[in-house]
Design a protein around this motif. Structure first.
Motif, short mmCIF file in Angstrom:
data_model
loop_
_atom_site.label_atom_id
_atom_site.label_comp_id
_atom_site.label_asym_id
_atom_site.label_seq_id
_atom_site.Cartn_x
_atom_site.Cartn_y
_atom_site.Cartn_z
N LEU A 137 -16.96 -6.15 8.52
CA LEU A 137 -16.30 -6.21 7.23
C LEU A 137 -17.21 -5.61 6.18
O LEU A 137 -18.42 -5.87 6.17
CB LEU A 137 -16.00 -7.66 6.84
N ILE A 138 -16.65 -4.81 5.28
CA ILE A 138 -17.43 -4.21 4.20
C ILE A 138 -16.74 -4.52 2.87
O ILE A 138 -15.58 -4.14 2.66
CB ILE A 138 -17.56 -2.69 4.36
N GLY A 139 -17.45 -5.19 2.00
CA GLY A 139 -16.96 -5.45 0.65
C GLY A 139 -17.58 -4.46 -0.32
O GLY A 139 -18.80 -4.24 -0.28
N LEU A 140 -16.78 -3.86 -1.17
CA LEU A 140 -17.26 -2.85 -2.10
C LEU A 140 -16.94 -3.24 -3.54
O LEU A 140 -15.89 -3.84 -3.82
CB LEU A 140 -16.61 -1.49 -1.80
N GLN A 141 -17.84 -2.90 -4.44
CA GLN A 141 -17.63 -3.10 -5.87
C GLN A 141 -17.83 -1.77 -6.60
O GLN A 141 -18.50 -0.88 -6.09
CB GLN A 141 -18.58 -4.15 -6.43
N GLU A 142 -17.26 -1.68 -7.78
CA GLU A 142 -17.28 -0.45 -8.60
C GLU A 142 -16.72 0.74 -7.82
O GLU A 142 -17.30 1.82 -7.75
CB GLU A 142 -18.69 -0.16 -9.12
N VAL A 143 -15.55 0.51 -7.24
CA VAL A 143 -14.84 1.56 -6.50
C VAL A 143 -13.98 2.32 -7.50
O VAL A 143 -13.00 1.79 -8.03
CB VAL A 143 -13.96 0.97 -5.39
N ASP A 144 -14.33 3.55 -7.77
CA ASP A 144 -13.54 4.38 -8.69
C ASP A 144 -12.25 4.89 -8.05
O ASP A 144 -11.21 4.95 -8.69
CB ASP A 144 -14.37 5.59 -9.16
N ASP A 145 -12.36 5.24 -6.76
CA ASP A 145 -11.22 5.87 -6.08
C ASP A 145 -11.36 5.61 -4.59
O ASP A 145 -12.26 6.15 -3.93
CB ASP A 145 -11.19 7.37 -6.37
#
Length: 316
Positions: A137-145
């Motif tokens: 599982l990968i959680g991402l923040q500050e995803v623009d697109d």
């Protein structure tokens, strides 16, 4: 200067001056000890207390500096005084540097979290480096697109969900997902239920309010809001991934530490600092959990972002 000349010089030094030798070092050592032990007593005016809390692990750097000063002053009393903050720092933070007791055997799920940085010129390269460690599982923040991230993740992670600028990519089906209100006025967090092979796992991907010099109120309010949501969540197994904009030593973090374990503290080695990426001085990025046993934890230096990624493994 020969040893005999040093002895003669010391012998010729007035008794009063010899008695005061190293007094500045002794005073600094006592003050450093007091700050280590009582950093949470520093008033949190304009975020000062939170700032001191966050940098407390770095106060250990003062110990070798004071030790060097004591040697230069040729003061046994000063050297003995420096032992006091050294022992206190070791008692507070030395455990973090011991090899973790847990092993990777039996790991059922591996997770990772990454703040991509808004305006990242190549987010695919950032997540590609992280995916190389093969988390589930990968959680991402500050995803623009999301579409700029997809080329590096879509093949290995067929399931995804996103809310505003946070996203979760998963090897396993996502049963449900929705935004989570942390008091920012717009959702910058999500909750998802992942159908992992051992059983359902509830996953939060979170980017809490920012903390700025002199202004931590918004961050503090979002920490409290997240803690309230997690406390009310009935899920037996739960992980929180994200940029929480606060260090574990910060008093503002307490509402979460009362509810959740910290994977880095339990299964990592060292402080696991993540920001700024080139020379990390603190750890705003976290993997928190309940209902699981952490087996591994670490930090990954990825390109094109100002945060290092955090990782952890768990067994049921």
């Amino acid at each position: 200067m020969t040893e005999q000349m040093v002895d003669e010089r010391a012998a010729g030094e007035p008794a009063g001056r010899r008695g005061r030798r190293g007094i500045v070092v002794v005073t600094c050592a006592v003050l450093l000890t007091a700050l280590l032990l009582g950093h949470r007593a520093v008033p949190n005016v304009q975020g000062l207390g939170s700032l001191v809390d966050s940098v407390t692990p770095l106060l250990g750097l003062g110990v070798p500096l004071l030790g060097l000063a004591a040697l230069l002053r040729r003061s046994r009393r000063a050297l003995l005084a420096v032992l006091l903050p050294a022992l206190v720092w070791a008692g507070l933070f030395g455990r973090a540097w011991l090899p973790p007791a847990a092993g990777a055997d039996g790991t059922a799920v591996r997770v990772a979290s990454q703040n991509l940085r808004a305006g990242n010129p190549d987010p695919a390269a950032t997540v590609g480096a992280l995916a190389g460690d093969a988390p589930d599982l990968i959680g991402l923040q500050e995803v623009d697109d999301d579409q700029r991230v997809a080329p590096a993740l879509a093949g290995r992670y067929p399931h995804r969900t996103s809310v505003s600028t946070v996203a979760l990519w998963s090897r396993w089906p996502i049963r449900e997902a929705h935004g989570v209100d942390t008091g920012l006025g717009w959702d910058r967090a999500l909750r998802a239920v992942v159908a992992a092979p051992p059983g359902d796992l509830t996953v939060y991907v979170v980017h809490l309010g920012s903390a700025r010099a002199g202004h931590t109120a918004t961050r503090d309010e979002t920490v409290t809001a997240l803690a309230r949501t997690v406390r009310a969540d009935p899920a037996e197994r739960l992980v929180v991934l994200g940029d929480l904009n606060t260090a574990t030593t910060d008093r503002a973090f307490t509402p979460l530490t009362r509810l959740l374990g910290d994977a880095q503290a339990e299964a990592g080695q060292g402080f696991g600092f993540t920001w700024p990426a080139q020379v990390p001085l603190t750890r705003p990025d976290h993997v928190l959990y309940r209902g699981l046993t952490p087996t591994t934890a670490g930090v990954v230096h990825t390109p094109d972002t100002d945060h290092r990624a955090v990782t952890a493994g768990f067994r049921w």
